[in-house]
Write an enzyme that holds these catalytic residues in place. Structure first.
Site, short mmCIF file in Angstrom:
data_model
loop_
_atom_site.label_atom_id
_atom_site.label_comp_id
_atom_site.label_asym_id
_atom_site.label_seq_id
_atom_site.Cartn_x
_atom_site.Cartn_y
_atom_site.Cartn_z
N CYS A 42 0.83 -1.21 0.00
CA CYS A 42 0.00 0.00 0.00
C CYS A 42 0.86 1.26 0.00
CB CYS A 42 -0.92 -0.03 1.22
SG CYS A 42 -1.93 1.42 1.36
N LYS A 50 0.02 5.45 -5.97
CA LYS A 50 -1.00 5.51 -7.03
C LYS A 50 -1.87 6.75 -6.88
CE LYS A 50 -4.95 3.55 -6.45
NZ LYS A 50 -5.89 2.48 -6.08
N TYR A 176 -9.33 -3.40 -11.50
CA TYR A 176 -9.32 -2.00 -11.08
C TYR A 176 -7.93 -1.36 -11.15
CZ TYR A 176 -7.43 -2.49 -6.27
OH TYR A 176 -6.62 -2.68 -5.19
N HIS A 437 -26.87 21.27 -1.02
CA HIS A 437 -27.05 21.71 -2.39
C HIS A 437 -26.14 22.89 -2.68
CE1 HIS A 437 -29.20 22.58 -6.11
NE2 HIS A 437 -29.21 23.85 -5.75
C1 LIG Z 1 -1.06 -0.87 -7.64
C2 LIG Z 1 -1.93 -1.20 -6.45
C3 LIG Z 1 -2.89 -0.33 -6.06
C4 LIG Z 1 -3.69 -0.60 -4.95
N1 LIG Z 1 -4.65 0.30 -4.59
C5 LIG Z 1 -5.42 0.06 -3.51
C6 LIG Z 1 -6.39 1.01 -3.10
O1 LIG Z 1 -6.57 2.06 -3.72
N2 LIG Z 1 -7.12 0.74 -1.98
C7 LIG Z 1 -6.93 -0.43 -1.27
O2 LIG Z 1 -7.61 -0.61 -0.25
N3 LIG Z 1 -6.03 -1.35 -1.66
C8 LIG Z 1 -5.27 -1.13 -2.75
N4 LIG Z 1 -4.33 -2.06 -3.14
C9 LIG Z 1 -4.22 -3.32 -2.38
C10 LIG Z 1 -3.43 -3.12 -1.08
O3 LIG Z 1 -2.20 -2.52 -1.34
C11 LIG Z 1 -3.25 -4.46 -0.40
O4 LIG Z 1 -4.50 -5.08 -0.25
C12 LIG Z 1 -2.59 -4.33 0.97
O5 LIG Z 1 -1.35 -3.72 0.89
C13 LIG Z 1 -2.46 -5.72 1.61
O6 LIG Z 1 -1.78 -5.64 2.82
P1 LIG Z 1 -0.99 -6.91 3.39
O7 LIG Z 1 -0.56 -6.55 4.75
O8 LIG Z 1 -1.80 -8.13 3.18
O9 LIG Z 1 0.27 -7.08 2.41
P2 LIG Z 1 1.42 -6.06 2.03
O10 LIG Z 1 1.05 -4.66 2.30
O11 LIG Z 1 1.82 -6.40 0.66
O12 LIG Z 1 2.60 -6.41 3.03
C14 LIG Z 1 3.27 -7.63 3.00
C15 LIG Z 1 4.69 -7.40 3.45
O13 LIG Z 1 5.28 -8.63 3.82
C16 LIG Z 1 6.64 -8.61 3.44
N5 LIG Z 1 7.10 -10.02 3.34
C17 LIG Z 1 6.67 -10.95 2.47
N6 LIG Z 1 7.25 -12.14 2.75
C18 LIG Z 1 8.08 -11.93 3.81
C19 LIG Z 1 8.93 -12.77 4.56
N7 LIG Z 1 9.03 -14.08 4.29
N8 LIG Z 1 9.65 -12.21 5.56
C20 LIG Z 1 9.56 -10.89 5.86
N9 LIG Z 1 8.72 -10.05 5.19
C21 LIG Z 1 7.99 -10.57 4.19
C22 LIG Z 1 6.62 -7.87 2.10
O14 LIG Z 1 7.89 -7.34 1.80
C23 LIG Z 1 5.58 -6.80 2.37
O15 LIG Z 1 6.17 -5.60 2.84
C24 LIG Z 1 -3.51 -1.81 -4.24
C25 LIG Z 1 -2.54 -2.72 -4.63
C26 LIG Z 1 -1.75 -2.41 -5.72
C27 LIG Z 1 -0.70 -3.39 -6.15
#
Ligand SMILES: Cc1cc2nc3c(=O)[nH]c(=O)nc-3n(C[C@H](O)[C@H](O)[C@H](O)COP(=O)(O)OP(=O)(O)OC[C@H]3O[C@@H](n4cnc5c(N)ncnc54)[C@H](O)[C@@H]3O)c2cc1C
Length: 448
Positions: A42, A50, A176, A437
């Protein structure tokens, strides 16, 4: 033997950081491992950069409108490089505050790749760390289709680092993320083509919204090639030649080819098999409604569980996990009324059921109220830019099941409506609300 930590979090993205911060409030020992930059997708390569690009692109669109609003001599030059450098600078300063806030909460941060040795141990930078419980929040990564020449395509990871904008951009997929990039790059003057396997983009959204966004983007000059897919990419004299098959059989020329989805859970090389954590068919970590994996002391949230890949969802799952496990108050996440937006121009947003989903569930007992109109802002300028608003209502109870919109500020408007709709508001109650409005949002209060 006592564990090193009460909770160890793998991944400091949206879900992991929220989980670690909330858990630390219970006074327990929390550690977190991050292999890349704090803040995850994110902050570093998703929502935040973005949205900065969306704002930059809006200046281009507004500049074009300015003349009709009486402005002249306002021709401006856009420097992508200067702009994207400021974005990265800003993200860097957010990193610093991220790190500070985690450390202030007493969370220990480890840099590196974590891998399970067993259900209570991970290996990180050659050292074993033990914890009573683990939270896996490792996110997802884009996967490129297996076609010849795919190495020439870029993903959203690279687009934020481009030294200059491509003149001709081909985007494979109509989800999206792809459509948002199509909209932004078109505003900067790139020639954009979107190739999608469906006839209409944005699958999963209400059909009227999908059509309306596609028409709006087409009016701005984006080309859509539907019911088709990319079959090969070839590098030839500084150009990329993209072979397309399906309804449209052709070879098109582009400077860049972008692929953003599908985003597949980042579950390889995590040693999950050593910890008894099972995966589903799409490499997602299997969890129950409390985000507990097949191993009772290991939980997983966010994109790696492939429920709804959105930042607020990952955070909500993480907080629910902490409340359940450390607060001893079992809490689940309600996925029924999760609002979402598409930051294209025109913008789209939705909450609740699409008309199709509602009809699947309630059959003929569904009524839709809809309007298309020209918003005030475009009456002096872009003549054919129409806004669309739609409510999906269950006839017998008059409950509003879904709200959908395309037009200026759609995301903010739907966000506010989401609270009322989640609370079971009826169509009559919306009608009885007095409007502000003149606004675009007031049209939701007079749908007939
Ligand atoms: C281009 C784009 C635009 C987006 N726009 C939106 C939006 O407008 N609104 C919205 O709500 N969502 C949006 N999203 C989706 C959103 O970014 C994700 O849903 C969100 O970041 C998920 O969070 P997370 O914690 O699951 O994973 P992430 O934020 O991806 O975090 C996972 C982390 O784990 C780390 N990691 C992985 N494996 C290991 C390991 N073995 N050891 C140590 N660290 C590790 C990675 O480096 C990463 O930093 C977008 C995604 C993209 C790609």
């Amino acid at each position: 033997m006592p564990f090193d930590y009460d909770l160890f979090v793998i991944g400091a993205g949206s879900g992991g950081a929220a989980g670690a911060r909330t858990a630390a409030q219970y006074g327990i020992r929390v550690g977190v491992a991050e292999q890349e930059a704090l803040g995850g997708t994110c902050l570093n390569r998703g929502c935040i950069p973005k949205k900065f690009i969306v704002y930059a692109a809006d200046f281009a669109l507004k500049n074009r409108m300015a003349h009709d609003y009486g402005w002249s001599g306002s021709k401006k030059h856009f420097s992508w490089l200067r702009f994207i450098n400021s974005v990265h600078q800003q993200i860097k300063s957010i990193h610093e505050s991220y790190q500070e806030s985690l450390q202030k909460a007493g969370i220990e941060i480890f840099r590196g790749h974590a891998k399970f040795v067993d259900e209570h141990t991970i290996e990180l930078n050659g050292r074993n760390i033990t914890a009573e419980r683990f939270l896996i929040a490792v996110g997802a990564q884009p996967i490129k289709p297996d076609i010849p020449g795919i190495e020439y395509a870029i993903t959203y990871r690279q687009i934020f680092k481009l030294p200059h904008l491509p003149k001709r951009l081909a985007i494979i997929g109509g989800g999206y993320i792809e459509v948002e990039f199509a909209s932004m790059m078109n505003a900067f003057g790139c020639e954009v083509t979107v190739i999608d396997t469906s006839e209409t983009i944005l699958s999963g959204f209400d059909h009227d919204i999908r059509r309306h966004v596609q028409d709006g983007l087409s009016n701005r000059g984006i080309r859509f090639i539907g019911n088709s897919s990319a079959k090969a990419i070839k590098f030839c004299e500084d150009n990329l030649l993209l072979t397309i098959a399906g309804d449209s059989q052709k070879i098109m020329t582009a400077d860049s080819v972008l692929i953003a989805t599908p985003r597949v859970p980042e579950t390889k090389n995590l040693g999950l098999e050593n910890a008894g954590v099972k995966l589903g068919e799409k490499q997602e970590i299997l969890v129950d409604e409390y985000s507990c994996t097949t191993q009772e002391n290991i939980y997983a949230v966010g994109d790696c569980t492939n429920r709804l890949q959105l930042t607020p969802v990952a955070k909500a799952q993480a907080k629910a996990f902490v409340k359940t496990v450390f607060g001893k108050q079992p809490q689940t996440v309600n996925y029924e009324y999760v609002p979402s937006a598409v930051f294209t121009r025109p913008e789209a947003a939705s909450v609740g059921m699409s008309e199709e989903k509602a009809r699947e569930k309630f059959g003929d007992s569904i009524e839709c109220y809809q309007t298309k109109f020209q918003p005030l802002i475009s009456q002096l300028t872009i003549k054919d830019e129409q806004a669309l608003m739609k409510l999906v209502v269950e006839k017998d109870s008059a409950q509003v099941l879904g709200a959908h919109m395309v037009g200026e500020h759609a995301a903010d408007i739907i966000q506010s409506l989401a609270v009322a709709i989640r609370k079971g508001i009826t169509k009559q109650e919306i009608d009885d609300t007095i409007a502000i409005h003149p606004t675009t949002a007031e049209e939701f209060l007079r749908l007939h």
